[in-house]
Design a protein around this motif. Structure first.
Motif, mmCIF file in Angstrom:
data_model
loop_
_atom_site.group_PDB
_atom_site.id
_atom_site.type_symbol
_atom_site.label_atom_id
_atom_site.label_comp_id
_atom_site.label_asym_id
_atom_site.label_seq_id
_atom_site.Cartn_x
_atom_site.Cartn_y
_atom_site.Cartn_z
ATOM 1 N N VAL A 166 -9.512 2.342 34.956
ATOM 2 C CA VAL A 166 -10.838 1.736 34.430
ATOM 3 C C VAL A 166 -10.422 1.337 32.751
ATOM 4 N N THR A 167 -9.454 2.014 32.556
ATOM 5 C CA THR A 167 -8.826 1.699 31.107
ATOM 6 C C THR A 167 -8.822 -0.023 30.692
ATOM 7 N N PHE A 168 -8.399 -0.736 31.630
ATOM 8 C CA PHE A 168 -8.351 -2.001 31.830
ATOM 9 C C PHE A 168 -9.646 -2.664 31.373
ATOM 10 N N LYS A 180 -2.073 -2.347 33.659
ATOM 11 C CA LYS A 180 -2.699 -2.420 34.554
ATOM 12 C C LYS A 180 -3.658 -3.327 34.835
ATOM 13 N N GLY A 181 -3.873 -4.135 33.645
ATOM 14 C CA GLY A 181 -4.693 -5.343 33.620
ATOM 15 C C GLY A 181 -3.832 -6.500 34.585
ATOM 16 N N GLY A 182 -2.660 -6.184 34.628
ATOM 17 C CA GLY A 182 -1.805 -7.023 35.215
ATOM 18 C C GLY A 182 -2.056 -6.999 36.789
ATOM 19 N N ASN A 236 -6.356 -5.035 48.069
ATOM 20 C CA ASN A 236 -7.486 -4.394 47.263
ATOM 21 C C ASN A 236 -6.936 -3.527 46.115
ATOM 22 N N CYS A 237 -7.770 -3.250 45.174
ATOM 23 C CA CYS A 237 -7.278 -2.302 43.830
ATOM 24 C C CYS A 237 -8.379 -1.151 43.558
ATOM 25 N N ILE A 238 -7.872 -0.209 43.488
ATOM 26 C CA ILE A 238 -8.817 1.010 43.150
ATOM 27 C C ILE A 238 -8.533 1.305 41.664
ATOM 28 N N SER A 239 -9.647 1.287 40.793
ATOM 29 C CA SER A 239 -9.497 1.721 39.450
ATOM 30 C C SER A 239 -10.198 3.087 39.375
ATOM 31 N N GLY A 258 -16.883 8.062 38.529
ATOM 32 C CA GLY A 258 -18.342 8.615 38.351
ATOM 33 C C GLY A 258 -19.288 7.679 37.548
ATOM 34 N N GLY A 259 -19.166 6.438 37.573
ATOM 35 C CA GLY A 259 -20.232 5.641 36.937
ATOM 36 C C GLY A 259 -19.942 5.399 35.490
ATOM 37 N N TRP A 260 -18.855 5.060 35.201
ATOM 38 C CA TRP A 260 -18.329 5.010 33.879
ATOM 39 C C TRP A 260 -18.511 3.623 33.506
ATOM 40 N N VAL A 261 -17.554 2.750 33.876
ATOM 41 C CA VAL A 261 -17.532 1.183 33.898
ATOM 42 C C VAL A 261 -18.506 0.694 34.803
#
Ligand SMILES: NC(=O)c1ccc[n+]([C@@H]2O[C@H](COP(=O)([O-])OP(=O)(O)OC[C@H]3O[C@@H](n4cnc5c(N)ncnc54)[C@H](O)[C@@H]3O)[C@@H](O)[C@H]2O)c1
Length: 251
Positions: free
Chosen positions: A144-146, A160-162, A182-185, A246-249
């Protein structure tokens, strides 16, 4: 044992510890055979042995995801061992902190190499096998830092954005071959490597006010979503990035 991944063969990178270890465990629990890879040979061996002692079908090979030749050989070994590969989880990653103004060329190159090129290397080695089998699932681990941007992590966050962009574009390239990508962030997950960011108490104090759920996200939270994406429950999903934070982004 339940059976969401019965008869499936999965390769998980960075499986010696942390999130990768929990994904390997969860896949085993759901009936998959798992080929575990990691550059830390000792720890990988210990983790794989523990799973085998529990009666799970596991094999392991130490390899560095940045070493293209070694990755190719390891994926061929996985296919040879289990006869097929259905799922690839590109989890191997590292996130040492470095302020941009103190970052060396080597710091930058290493982070792109592990977190982005490593994902490419493993995917390129496995994709022809999935294409031949006319089905498969690839799960990339982003961050999620992306979405947030994160100080002292420009190299990691760019890589990670890549991974997110790679996921979306690869889903378009491989969809006609019945391969889902698919991707998990993950958000801030309580693993050993978070010690770079402070003590567990300091991290909890920093992240819980930002999360909607007021508890730390743990590796098992990520592993459960990986099971879902690997399974036929997600048969209609590709090109997606799921934030497990946990519902951050919220985008
Ligand atoms: N823990 C978090 O808060 C968090 C948040 C967002 C994303 N992630 C991502 O989740 C993944 C797993 O993170 P973790 O917290 O479990 O980390 P971790 O350090 O606990 O485990 C990572 C594993 O990957 C292996 N590895 C590292 N570089 C490798 C390489 N070049 N080749 C092969 N193996 C290699 C390590 O030996 C280790 O066993 C990483 O991609 C990380 O970026 C973690």
């Amino acid at each position: 044992m339940s059976a969401l991944l019965k008869d499936k063969v999965a390769v998980v990178t960075g499986a010696a510890q942390g999130i990768g270890e929990f994904i390997a465990r969860a896949f085993c629990h759901e009936g998959a055979s798992v080929f575990m890879g990691d550059r830390d040979a000792c720890r990988l061996q210990a983790t794989a042995q523990e799973l085998m002692d529990q009666g799970y079908v596991v094999d392991s090979q130490s390899f560095d995801v940045t070493d293209r030749q070694h990755v190719k050989e390891a994926m061929a070994a996985a296919k040879e061992r289990f006869g097929r590969i259905d799922v690839l989880v590109n989890n191997a990653g590292a996130y040492p902190r470095r302020h941009f103004l103190e970052m060396s060329d080597r710091d930058w190159d290493q982070m792109v190499d592990i977190n982005l090129n490593g994902t490419f290397n493993c995917t390129r080695a496995v994709a022809p096998i999935l294409v031949e089998q006319k089905q498969g699932a690839i799960i990339n681990i982003g961050s999620v830092t992306f979405f947030l941007g994160m100080a002292n992590l420009t190299h990691y966050v760019a890589a990670k954005g890549g991974v997110v962009g790679f996921t979306r574009s690869l889903a378009r390239d491989l969809g006609s071959h019945n391969i889902r990508v698919n991707c998990i962030s993950p958000g801030a997950v309580a693993t050993e490597s978070e010690k770079n960011f402070g003590t567990p108490e300091e991290i909890a104090a920093a992240v819980l006010p930002l999360q909607s759920l007021k508890r730390r996200i743990v590796p098992a939270d990520i592993a459960r979503v990986a099971v879902f994406l690997a399974s036929d429950l997600a048969a209609g999903m590709t090109g997606q990035t799921l934030n497990v934070d946990g519902g951050w982004v919220m985008y």
